[in-house]
Design a protein around this motif. Sequence first.
Motif, PDB file in Angstrom:
ATOM      1  N   TRP A 485       0.824  -1.208   0.000  1.00 51.31           N
ATOM      2  CA  TRP A 485       0.000   0.000   0.000  1.00 51.31           C
ATOM      3  C   TRP A 485       0.860   1.260   0.000  1.00 51.31           C
ATOM      4  O   TRP A 485       0.512   2.257  -0.640  1.00 51.31           O
ATOM      5  CB  TRP A 485      -0.962  -0.018   1.187  1.00 51.31           C
ATOM      6  CG  TRP A 485      -2.128  -0.939   0.936  1.00 51.31           C
ATOM      7  CD1 TRP A 485      -2.126  -2.303   1.040  1.00 51.31           C
ATOM      8  CD2 TRP A 485      -3.437  -0.576   0.508  1.00 51.31           C
ATOM      9  NE1 TRP A 485      -3.364  -2.810   0.706  1.00 51.31           N
ATOM     10  CE2 TRP A 485      -4.193  -1.776   0.387  1.00 51.31           C
ATOM     11  CE3 TRP A 485      -4.056   0.630   0.231  1.00 51.31           C
ATOM     12  CZ2 TRP A 485      -5.521  -1.783  -0.016  1.00 51.31           C
ATOM     13  CZ3 TRP A 485      -5.392   0.630  -0.159  1.00 51.31           C
ATOM     14  CH2 TRP A 485      -6.118  -0.563  -0.290  1.00 51.31           C
ATOM     15  N   PHE A 486       1.979   1.235   0.703  1.00 55.08           N
ATOM     16  CA  PHE A 486       2.893   2.389   0.650  1.00 55.08           C
ATOM     17  C   PHE A 486       3.453   2.563  -0.761  1.00 55.08           C
ATOM     18  O   PHE A 486       3.586   3.681  -1.251  1.00 55.08           O
ATOM     19  CB  PHE A 486       4.034   2.218   1.648  1.00 55.08           C
ATOM     20  CG  PHE A 486       3.683   2.627   3.055  1.00 55.08           C
ATOM     21  CD1 PHE A 486       3.208   3.899   3.325  1.00 55.08           C
ATOM     22  CD2 PHE A 486       3.848   1.741   4.116  1.00 55.08           C
ATOM     23  CE1 PHE A 486       2.878   4.283   4.630  1.00 55.08           C
ATOM     24  CE2 PHE A 486       3.533   2.112   5.421  1.00 55.08           C
ATOM     25  CZ  PHE A 486       3.044   3.384   5.671  1.00 55.08           C
ATOM     26  N   GLY A 497       5.491  14.477  -0.320  1.00 59.84           N
ATOM     27  CA  GLY A 497       6.526  14.076   0.633  1.00 59.84           C
ATOM     28  C   GLY A 497       6.006  13.288   1.812  1.00 59.84           C
ATOM     29  O   GLY A 497       6.720  12.450   2.379  1.00 59.84           O
ATOM     30  N   ASP A 498       4.750  13.521   2.207  1.00 63.39           N
ATOM     31  CA  ASP A 498       4.198  12.813   3.366  1.00 63.39           C
ATOM     32  C   ASP A 498       4.175  11.308   3.149  1.00 63.39           C
ATOM     33  O   ASP A 498       4.445  10.524   4.076  1.00 63.39           O
ATOM     34  CB  ASP A 498       2.775  13.302   3.646  1.00 63.39           C
ATOM     35  CG  ASP A 498       2.744  14.736   4.143  1.00 63.39           C
ATOM     36  OD1 ASP A 498       3.823  15.367   4.181  1.00 63.39           O
ATOM     37  OD2 ASP A 498       1.653  15.225   4.501  1.00 63.39           O
ATOM     38  N   TYR A 503       6.362   6.006   4.525  1.00 63.58           N
ATOM     39  CA  TYR A 503       6.942   4.757   4.012  1.00 63.58           C
ATOM     40  C   TYR A 503       8.324   4.528   4.638  1.00 63.58           C
ATOM     41  O   TYR A 503       8.648   3.425   5.091  1.00 63.58           O
ATOM     42  CB  TYR A 503       7.040   4.851   2.488  1.00 63.58           C
ATOM     43  CG  TYR A 503       7.350   3.553   1.763  1.00 63.58           C
ATOM     44  CD1 TYR A 503       7.453   2.340   2.433  1.00 63.58           C
ATOM     45  CD2 TYR A 503       7.531   3.552   0.378  1.00 63.58           C
ATOM     46  CE1 TYR A 503       7.722   1.160   1.754  1.00 63.58           C
ATOM     47  CE2 TYR A 503       7.807   2.380  -0.305  1.00 63.58           C
ATOM     48  CZ  TYR A 503       7.912   1.190   0.380  1.00 63.58           C
ATOM     49  OH  TYR A 503       8.187   0.032  -0.292  1.00 63.58           O
ATOM     50  N   TYR A 504       9.116   5.584   4.679  1.00 67.40           N
ATOM     51  CA  TYR A 504      10.476   5.498   5.245  1.00 67.40           C
ATOM     52  C   TYR A 504      10.415   5.162   6.738  1.00 67.40           C
ATOM     53  O   TYR A 504      11.170   4.310   7.224  1.00 67.40           O
ATOM     54  CB  TYR A 504      11.191   6.826   5.012  1.00 67.40           C
ATOM     55  CG  TYR A 504      12.638   6.859   5.441  1.00 67.40           C
ATOM     56  CD1 TYR A 504      13.579   6.057   4.816  1.00 67.40           C
ATOM     57  CD2 TYR A 504      13.067   7.704   6.463  1.00 67.40           C
ATOM     58  CE1 TYR A 504      14.925   6.094   5.201  1.00 67.40           C
ATOM     59  CE2 TYR A 504      14.391   7.749   6.851  1.00 67.40           C
ATOM     60  CZ  TYR A 504      15.320   6.947   6.213  1.00 67.40           C
ATOM     61  OH  TYR A 504      16.633   6.980   6.589  1.00 67.40           O
ATOM     62  N   LYS A 523      15.925  -2.171   2.102  1.00 67.46           N
ATOM     63  CA  LYS A 523      14.650  -1.606   1.669  1.00 67.46           C
ATOM     64  C   LYS A 523      14.504  -0.167   2.149  1.00 67.46           C
ATOM     65  O   LYS A 523      14.008   0.697   1.421  1.00 67.46           O
ATOM     66  CB  LYS A 523      13.493  -2.459   2.184  1.00 67.46           C
ATOM     67  CG  LYS A 523      13.434  -3.842   1.539  1.00 67.46           C
ATOM     68  CD  LYS A 523      12.290  -4.664   2.082  1.00 67.46           C
ATOM     69  CE  LYS A 523      12.269  -6.052   1.428  1.00 67.46           C
ATOM     70  NZ  LYS A 523      11.221  -6.914   1.983  1.00 67.46           N
ATOM     71  N   LYS A 524      14.945   0.098   3.363  1.00 68.17           N
ATOM     72  CA  LYS A 524      14.893   1.467   3.888  1.00 68.17           C
ATOM     73  C   LYS A 524      15.747   2.393   3.034  1.00 68.17           C
ATOM     74  O   LYS A 524      15.329   3.502   2.674  1.00 68.17           O
ATOM     75  CB  LYS A 524      15.390   1.481   5.340  1.00 68.17           C
ATOM     76  CG  LYS A 524      15.430   2.855   5.977  1.00 68.17           C
ATOM     77  CD  LYS A 524      16.266   2.855   7.243  1.00 68.17           C
ATOM     78  CE  LYS A 524      17.742   2.811   6.899  1.00 68.17           C
ATOM     79  NZ  LYS A 524      18.618   2.984   8.076  1.00 68.17           N
TER      80      LYS A 524
END
Length: 563
Positions: A485-486, A497-498, A503-504, A523-524
């Motif tokens: 979903w992210f 940006g939100d 996600y981050y 992944k990050k």
Amino acid sequence: MRKGLEANPSSVTLWKTAIELEDAEDARVLLGVAVEKVPHSVEMWLALARLETYENARKVLNRARRALPAERAVWIAAAKLEEAHGQESGIVDKIVDKAVRSLDKHDAVVSRAQWLKEAEAAESAGASLTAAAVVRHTVGLGVDPEDRFRTWSDDAAGARERGKVATARAILAVALSAFPTKRALWTQAVELEKSDGTRQSLDEVLAAASERLPRTEIFWLVRAKERWISGDIEGAREVLGQAFEANPDSEPVWLAAAKLEWETGEAERARVLLRRARDKAPTARVYMKSALLERENGNFDDALDLVEEGIMNYPDFAKLHMMGGQICSEDLEKSKYSLDRARKFYQRGLTSCPKNAVLWTLASQLEERAPSYDRNGGGGVTKARSLLELARLKNPCTPELWVEAVRLERRAGNDKLASALMARALQECPSSGLLLAENIATAPRPEQKSRSADAIKRCPDDPRVISAVANLFASDRKYEKARKWFERAVALDPDLGDSWARYYAFEMEVESLAGGKNKDEAKKDVVQKRCISSEPKHGELWCAVAKAMANRRKSTGDKLDLV
């Protein structure tokens, strides 16, 4: 096998089988005989050429062209041979030119699409010069003059999608030679070099675009930015100097030049440039950037003077009123004087720009904080509430104003009133992604799933709703679902940006729960790199951090960490 060949010397199948049974040297000898017996076999000629030395291969292909003048594969093999042995592009081009004329002379029907496939095949084989030559001599075949622009643009886009960069580049070169002033083609060429070319090739295309379209600022600005990013500050200044000559009254060029000096620590040079810009190309944004420079350097009085001057000239530019109010309320010492000055900026702004929701929100937030400036200065939650009611009266169906009203009540501890306001807001703006996402985030835990389902039905493609649902999956430890979903949220609007920040944060949380470094750390990092590449500019949380004075010079990656 030999008896078979004696009986059927013109059988290509028998020759192929016999050659396959031999080693390389004997195969070469056998192929030499085969091309005499079956001169119509293209495969035999090409196989023999591959086994020969450069000089002998040229002779073989010359014989093949005489035997099969209408066979394009032989001509293209000859061009690729010359390219592989370092011959200049002129020789390759000459061979392809002869090929096209020879095939036309012998009535060989080869469509434009077939030629372009040959070009892409040549590129796949590493023969980019041959591919470009094929494109130059055939891309215009059978195309009506009025269709050339659209057709060639589509051809280049298709080749790029298939990963055939050299072919796409050659098609665009032909198109640009025919349409040198078409901005869309130059933009396509710039995008190609930016994603698949080198820094030098990108600079060359941008230079050519700027030369052909000197009044189109974007090519000058992108070229200057690319040089700046690569560390060539003087080169960037030189490009902007040329842009000034072509566009002396261009606001974007003036602001870009000022930004270059500003970001490289040359505040005085930036100040001089902005002063000249206010004289030669005055605009509201020039005044805003001038005030912002002074604000960043702590010259608040000068900044306010510039804001006042800007408002006199551009009273309907809301950002000048916002900046004046923010300087007074955030940068000056808290007092009744600074509170009154901030109020005046917002009041004038609301008079000139009554439709601007951000101005109403800032004015309301100032009133909410007013008691911290002066206990006897009025204001507080009641005044902030009345301002927002007036704002909604003048601007119906504005989700931003409803969200601020709901948040005001929550900050004041009036949860029941906040819930009632949210219900009214969703009646007035039933398809607002902002309101639906807020409704999910603030709902009691048992109600979040049902509210999420309702929000997705109403706004299936709103990134804020998608992010809110992703957060819900993350809180339930359904990490793979949350990740999907992210991914969908950042794909829907990479400029928000939100979504990137949430996600981050999710990937960081997954990493910490896994006990430190693991496969999820990659992944990050991937999320961070993609965010930096997208350079988001919008988003409620993102802008609150990115536009804070302390964070203005920070990189996108640093801002992502802070959000």
